[in-house]
Write a protein that holds these residues in place. Structure first.
Motif, PDB file in Angstrom:
ATOM      1  N   LYS A  68      87.060  77.306  29.376  1.00  0.00           N
ATOM      2  CA  LYS A  68      85.739  77.304  28.746  1.00  0.00           C
ATOM      3  C   LYS A  68      84.624  77.306  29.799  1.00  0.00           C
ATOM      4  O   LYS A  68      83.658  78.075  29.704  1.00  0.00           O
ATOM      5  CB  LYS A  68      85.617  76.061  27.853  1.00  0.00           C
ATOM      6  CG  LYS A  68      84.644  76.194  26.703  1.00  0.00           C
ATOM      7  CD  LYS A  68      84.726  74.969  25.799  1.00  0.00           C
ATOM      8  CE  LYS A  68      83.387  74.263  25.741  1.00  0.00           C
ATOM      9  NZ  LYS A  68      83.479  72.961  25.040  1.00  0.00           N
ATOM     10  N   ALA A  69      84.780  76.454  30.799  1.00  0.00           N
ATOM     11  CA  ALA A  69      83.762  76.372  31.854  1.00  0.00           C
ATOM     12  C   ALA A  69      83.645  77.704  32.595  1.00  0.00           C
ATOM     13  O   ALA A  69      82.535  78.174  32.890  1.00  0.00           O
ATOM     14  CB  ALA A  69      84.117  75.248  32.835  1.00  0.00           C
ATOM     15  N   ALA A  70      84.795  78.314  32.890  1.00  0.00           N
ATOM     16  CA  ALA A  70      84.797  79.595  33.607  1.00  0.00           C
ATOM     17  C   ALA A  70      84.115  80.667  32.769  1.00  0.00           C
ATOM     18  O   ALA A  70      83.242  81.400  33.250  1.00  0.00           O
ATOM     19  CB  ALA A  70      86.234  80.004  33.926  1.00  0.00           C
ATOM     20  N   MET A  71      84.506  80.743  31.528  1.00  0.00           N
ATOM     21  CA  MET A  71      83.979  81.786  30.634  1.00  0.00           C
ATOM     22  C   MET A  71      82.471  81.651  30.462  1.00  0.00           C
ATOM     23  O   MET A  71      81.731  82.617  30.577  1.00  0.00           O
ATOM     24  CB  MET A  71      84.675  81.699  29.289  1.00  0.00           C
ATOM     25  CG  MET A  71      84.404  82.885  28.403  1.00  0.00           C
ATOM     26  SD  MET A  71      84.987  82.560  26.740  1.00  0.00           S
ATOM     27  CE  MET A  71      83.896  81.228  26.241  1.00  0.00           C
ATOM     28  N   LYS A  72      82.050  80.431  30.203  1.00  0.00           N
ATOM     29  CA  LYS A  72      80.625  80.171  29.977  1.00  0.00           C
ATOM     30  C   LYS A  72      79.793  80.632  31.171  1.00  0.00           C
ATOM     31  O   LYS A  72      78.728  81.248  31.007  1.00  0.00           O
ATOM     32  CB  LYS A  72      80.456  78.657  29.752  1.00  0.00           C
ATOM     33  CG  LYS A  72      79.280  78.282  28.893  1.00  0.00           C
ATOM     34  CD  LYS A  72      79.288  76.802  28.585  1.00  0.00           C
ATOM     35  CE  LYS A  72      77.864  76.276  28.622  1.00  0.00           C
ATOM     36  NZ  LYS A  72      77.796  74.815  28.603  1.00  0.00           N
ATOM     37  N   GLN A  73      80.279  80.329  32.368  1.00  0.00           N
ATOM     38  CA  GLN A  73      79.512  80.707  33.556  1.00  0.00           C
ATOM     39  C   GLN A  73      79.647  82.202  33.866  1.00  0.00           C
ATOM     40  O   GLN A  73      78.682  82.842  34.283  1.00  0.00           O
ATOM     41  CB  GLN A  73      79.934  79.845  34.753  1.00  0.00           C
ATOM     42  CG  GLN A  73      79.060  80.024  35.977  1.00  0.00           C
ATOM     43  CD  GLN A  73      77.580  79.798  35.712  1.00  0.00           C
ATOM     44  OE1 GLN A  73      77.207  78.793  35.115  1.00  0.00           O
ATOM     45  NE2 GLN A  73      76.733  80.753  36.088  1.00  0.00           N
ATOM     46  N   LEU A  74      80.849  82.747  33.651  1.00  0.00           N
ATOM     47  CA  LEU A  74      81.052  84.194  33.894  1.00  0.00           C
ATOM     48  C   LEU A  74      80.127  85.025  33.018  1.00  0.00           C
ATOM     49  O   LEU A  74      79.637  86.078  33.426  1.00  0.00           O
ATOM     50  CB  LEU A  74      82.513  84.592  33.610  1.00  0.00           C
ATOM     51  CG  LEU A  74      83.507  84.445  34.762  1.00  0.00           C
ATOM     52  CD1 LEU A  74      84.936  84.607  34.246  1.00  0.00           C
ATOM     53  CD2 LEU A  74      83.237  85.441  35.889  1.00  0.00           C
ATOM     54  N   GLU A  75      79.891  84.560  31.800  1.00  0.00           N
ATOM     55  CA  GLU A  75      79.008  85.290  30.874  1.00  0.00           C
ATOM     56  C   GLU A  75      77.565  85.323  31.378  1.00  0.00           C
ATOM     57  O   GLU A  75      76.830  86.261  31.118  1.00  0.00           O
ATOM     58  CB  GLU A  75      79.040  84.633  29.492  1.00  0.00           C
ATOM     59  CG  GLU A  75      80.210  85.091  28.648  1.00  0.00           C
ATOM     60  CD  GLU A  75      80.306  84.344  27.330  1.00  0.00           C
ATOM     61  OE1 GLU A  75      79.612  83.303  27.159  1.00  0.00           O
ATOM     62  OE2 GLU A  75      81.093  84.799  26.470  1.00  0.00           O
ATOM     63  N   LEU A  76      77.203  84.274  32.130  1.00  0.00           N
ATOM     64  CA  LEU A  76      75.815  84.151  32.594  1.00  0.00           C
ATOM     65  C   LEU A  76      75.577  84.765  33.972  1.00  0.00           C
ATOM     66  O   LEU A  76      74.691  85.607  34.140  1.00  0.00           O
ATOM     67  CB  LEU A  76      75.432  82.670  32.684  1.00  0.00           C
ATOM     68  CG  LEU A  76      75.037  81.951  31.411  1.00  0.00           C
ATOM     69  CD1 LEU A  76      74.808  80.480  31.724  1.00  0.00           C
ATOM     70  CD2 LEU A  76      73.766  82.566  30.820  1.00  0.00           C
ATOM     71  N   LEU A  77      76.369  84.328  34.934  1.00  0.00           N
ATOM     72  CA  LEU A  77      76.063  84.689  36.323  1.00  0.00           C
ATOM     73  C   LEU A  77      77.191  84.292  37.260  1.00  0.00           C
ATOM     74  O   LEU A  77      77.731  83.204  37.176  1.00  0.00           O
ATOM     75  CB  LEU A  77      74.798  83.936  36.777  1.00  0.00           C
ATOM     76  CG  LEU A  77      74.402  84.054  38.253  1.00  0.00           C
ATOM     77  CD1 LEU A  77      73.892  85.456  38.554  1.00  0.00           C
ATOM     78  CD2 LEU A  77      73.342  83.024  38.623  1.00  0.00           C
ATOM     79  N   ASN A  78      77.543  85.193  38.167  1.00  0.00           N
ATOM     80  CA  ASN A  78      78.443  84.874  39.267  1.00  0.00           C
ATOM     81  C   ASN A  78      77.877  85.533  40.512  1.00  0.00           C
ATOM     82  O   ASN A  78      77.994  86.740  40.692  1.00  0.00           O
ATOM     83  CB  ASN A  78      79.852  85.412  38.990  1.00  0.00           C
ATOM     84  CG  ASN A  78      80.855  84.906  40.006  1.00  0.00           C
ATOM     85  OD1 ASN A  78      80.574  83.963  40.734  1.00  0.00           O
ATOM     86  ND2 ASN A  78      82.014  85.524  40.060  1.00  0.00           N
ATOM     87  N   THR A  79      77.225  84.745  41.349  1.00  0.00           N
ATOM     88  CA  THR A  79      76.636  85.356  42.548  1.00  0.00           C
ATOM     89  C   THR A  79      76.760  84.416  43.734  1.00  0.00           C
ATOM     90  O   THR A  79      77.351  83.342  43.624  1.00  0.00           O
ATOM     91  CB  THR A  79      75.170  85.782  42.296  1.00  0.00           C
ATOM     92  OG1 THR A  79      74.761  86.672  43.337  1.00  0.00           O
ATOM     93  CG2 THR A  79      74.241  84.578  42.250  1.00  0.00           C
ATOM     94  N   ASN A  80      76.223  84.830  44.878  1.00  0.00           N
ATOM     95  CA  ASN A  80      76.449  84.054  46.092  1.00  0.00           C
ATOM     96  C   ASN A  80      75.440  82.915  46.266  1.00  0.00           C
ATOM     97  O   ASN A  80      74.427  82.846  45.554  1.00  0.00           O
ATOM     98  CB  ASN A  80      76.475  84.981  47.314  1.00  0.00           C
ATOM     99  CG  ASN A  80      75.114  85.571  47.599  1.00  0.00           C
ATOM    100  OD1 ASN A  80      74.169  84.852  47.881  1.00  0.00           O
ATOM    101  ND2 ASN A  80      74.999  86.887  47.496  1.00  0.00           N
ATOM    102  N   SER A  81      75.729  82.076  47.252  1.00  0.00           N
ATOM    103  CA  SER A  81      74.970  80.831  47.416  1.00  0.00           C
ATOM    104  C   SER A  81      73.647  81.025  48.160  1.00  0.00           C
ATOM    105  O   SER A  81      72.993  80.040  48.502  1.00  0.00           O
ATOM    106  CB  SER A  81      75.832  79.801  48.142  1.00  0.00           C
ATOM    107  OG  SER A  81      76.149  80.293  49.437  1.00  0.00           O
TER     108      SER A  81
END
Lengths: 495, 495
Positions: A68-81
């Motif tokens: 759930k945590a992975a999916m929720k964040q993948l739907e929003l944003l996955n980018t660098n620091s």
């Protein structure tokens, strides 16, 4: 969706497209796993396996909160620091709260190996020194810099394997090591060995950047250092201008139950300078972390050289990391590790009373080793017997492994939701197998056992295939000089 | 759900808990990004940024098919490659189909750095040699072994930075390099430099394990090697018993449009011995791969030493990798890269006619560089101007970066769904900025421009903060010897 492959097809495709150095468990009859839940894995026929080995699936396989945590964040944003994001700092703050106060600065990376490599870079930059002291049988990762400091690996490369900058201290193993449980002060004795190494290094104008050790050796054979050893080593290493790196890749995140980190077993007074994390941190998601002190981080930063890790600390990894910490707490997995781990050790100790093959039972929480011996006095490693048990357990749909320099230590490091029933079940099976083995042994001569042993080594039908290769046995088999007895005698005069 | 942090809070928390070597974009006023879609990123106020830089979000930020693939597999199983699984072999087969036939054996790892480190291990094991030839300005990763072969990094460490086993060949840059576009055969001339290095190494009894190069240099300044260069280098390197490693971490997976891999720009005849992949492979998911020949893989396997990578090739990573390949195909992203890339280059070339500040426009597909110069004849890098443009574009909600040894090359590497409208919009903004800059420059003396330049360097309000650190400028600033002119003059006598 494409049609699933048969096991035979997968094996053929692996031969064609996957490097032959990448081994499978039980090479002769490997397992295809299609799904997993909690402490159970299921093959293509729906057969359920009890998983006693996958410490990576820390909070249980396929935990819905992690997904759930992975999916929720993948739907929003996955980018660098390089962009600001809540998850990075929230996670760093949470991790820091799990550690002694002085360990407050994080570097997020993608694997335990990346973490250990960065730890060495931090140590060298901070100290201005280069050399590393490592423990015998240690494994710290698959990168060039880490093969160098992993005797578990570099000893396979022959005499050229050990680099000049690497110094190997004896493993603080009080069952098989140089100083044993009958020694009045093994912690001091083992630490003195490190001091001797430092003195010798100084005589040769070499300078120690770091001492690195797993807080409990895993591949090295579930070795638990005597209390006080890390403190004393740390003193010597600091005096030499070096730092102490605790590798918690295998054993961190509450596996030992009582503490969040295995180095804390050494007592409140001990705090490493650098801690590396990995495997369980993301329940299988590729992520890891190095945590260190402000002083070391500042020295590393003072060069002006940026440290950028493309995937490290991305919002998805951090969301998963946070979920794992939440689950450990919410489900009281440390409590479970203590309760079930204690119960498992008790059950195994009962077996020790019953079976002469069990030489030693050791462990904390859900990190437990059973050292099998042919002879309790000589402590001759019962390698073939350990391998036999692993293989037979697989037939019973129980996944266990054997490791250590002699591959004779049955190694428990299951998902942290492992239950009392699971413990009872696997110990019952081990009991039956040991009983059967001991019956056979009684009517066989020693030569027969050795013969049986050799036969096994030629047909690596078991987990041996993957674990034995680590010790270069395939190589020895190819050279035609593979005998267990030879190997043991070579090692024994050192211990 | 916890309350979101303000930018100020995040910056404070980073200071406390994140290593100071980990930089943010636009340090003086960094951007907080909370979500992203396609080629757009959104900050905490909902402001939309056009993303021209995140090549990692290859098929577009937060692509729903990637999320779906991850979720579906996370719900079922995430475990290591010692168990048989369809995804691993399915993905390896798919990747192999994207490559020339002889590149058929995969090793799955977690980052471009892990991939390059493993590539070096493969090369050394196969050749029995140790030395590496790398290109000037190259960056191959953050690990100890890769800092060693990255002049972009190790030159910051002073004279001790370059190890004896490392040989640096000139970057095959026909705009700024030793042999330029007016040279009758720059490919041969640059390749001969590599041959000369090999001959010199042999004289010193050193043996070449590998030549490594990005198929197009990214951090090095969007450098496109002249056609035929790789073939000729490959011949020399093979003759010396070494192998050719093509680093496709930045530029692979169809970014160049016409081809799936940037090394294919060199022509059908050229096939590297090892290819490393990374960044775009999982659209941000930490994964990567090394692909090599059967012969090299077998030589690596022949040592008997297992290669195990805990997370590498797990079913989730492979599911994501497969989804990325599907999307590239289904959405014709290579076609889009070609069409939009050509359009972008055309628009930029129009600007070149108009603006003397543009010295060179170069690129393939959606990998494009604009080399800014103060003087077209001398090709003096217009570093401050490039930084000014980056900063001003940020105010216009456009994310662009500047890189290369002089940080004067505007660098486009957007998500592959970048559109004609996006290209038009960003070029229009650059046009306006260049016009304004040129107006100011005309009424300013050279000294004024230099003053402006110095001022900028002292207040790294821009992306400069992160990119300049890579070149050790912070260090130079601390040492008080930072002048752009000095830096340029140091470099120029070499070119």
């Amino acid at each position: 969706m494409s049609e699933p492959y048969t096991k035979k097809q997968i094996v053929e495709m692996r031969k064609k497209h996957i490097g032959p150095s990448c081994k499978v468990f039980f090479a002769k009859d490997p397992i295809k796993i299609v799904c997993a839940k909690g402490q159970y894995m299921f093959d293509e026929k729906g057969e359920r396996y009890l998983d006693c080995i996958n410490n990576v699936a820390h909070v249980g396989h396929s935990h819905p909160e992690v997904t759930k945590a992975a999916m929720k964040q993948l739907e929003l944003l996955n980018t660098n620091s390089r962009f600001l994001h809540d998850n990075l700092v929230r996670y760093a703050e949470r991790l820091a709260l799990c550690l002694p106060e002085k360990l407050s600065v994080c570097y997020f990376v993608n694997s335990g190996s990346e973490a250990n490599d960065l730890a060495l870079r931090l140590a060298r930059q901070y100290t201005g020194h280069h050399d590393v002291i490592t423990l015998d049988n240690a494994y710290h990762g698959h990168l060039t810099s880490l093969i160098d400091i992993s005797p578990y690996k570099f000893l396979q490369l022959g005499k050229e394997g050990k680099k000049e900058y690497v110094h190997v201290a004896p493993s603080p193993d009080i069952y098989r090591g140089k100083y044993r449980e009958d020694h009045p002060d093994p912690a001091t004795a083992y630490a003195k060995e490190v001091d001797d190494i430092i003195k010798k290094a100084h005589k040769n104008n070499r300078k120690i950047a770091a001492f690195i050790a797993e807080s409990m050796q895993s591949c090295g054979g579930q070795v638990i250092p005597p209390i006080g050893y890390f403190q004393k080593v740390s003193e010597f290493v600091h005096k030499a201008g070096g730092v102490f790196i605790a590798d918690e890749v295998q054993v961190g995140f509450g596996r030992v139950g009582k503490h969040f980190w295995a180095f804390q077993l050494q007592g409140e007074g001990f705090v490493p300078d650098i801690v590396t994390m990995g495997k369980p941190i993301g329940n299988g998601h590729p992520m890891s972390c190095v945590v260190t002190t402000k002083e070391i981080a500042e020295a590393f930063g003072a060069t002006g050289m940026e440290y950028f890790n493309t995937f490290g600390g991305n919002p998805v990894s951090c969301a998963i990391g946070l979920a794992v910490l939440d689950i450990i707490e919410k489900e009281d997995l440390r409590g479970n590790a203590t309760r079930v781990g204690n119960y498992l050790v008790d059950l195994l100790n009962e077996q020790k009373q019953k079976h002469p093959l069990i030489g030693d039972v050791r462990g904390f929480g859900l990190f437990v080793g059973v050292d099998l011996v042919k002879d309790r006095t000589l402590r001759t490693p019962a390698t073939a017997e350990a391998q036999h048990i692993i293989y037979k357990l697989k037939e019973k749909r129980i996944l266990l492994s054997a490791d250590g320099p002699y591959r004779n230590v049955l190694k428990f490091k299951p998902p942290m939701c492992f239950s009392m029933e699971d413990a009872k079940m696997v110990v019952k099976e081990i009991d039956d197998l040991l009983t059967a083995l001991e019956e056979v042994t009684e009517i066989q001569s020693d030569a027969d056992v050795d013969e049986n042993n050799k036969k096994k080594r030629k047909e690596p039908t078991e987990q041996e295939e993957s674990s034995s290769n680590k010790k270069g046995n395939v190589n020895r088999q190819r050279n035609g000089v593979d005998t267990e007895s030879q190997k043991v005698s070579i090692k024994r005069h050192r211990t």
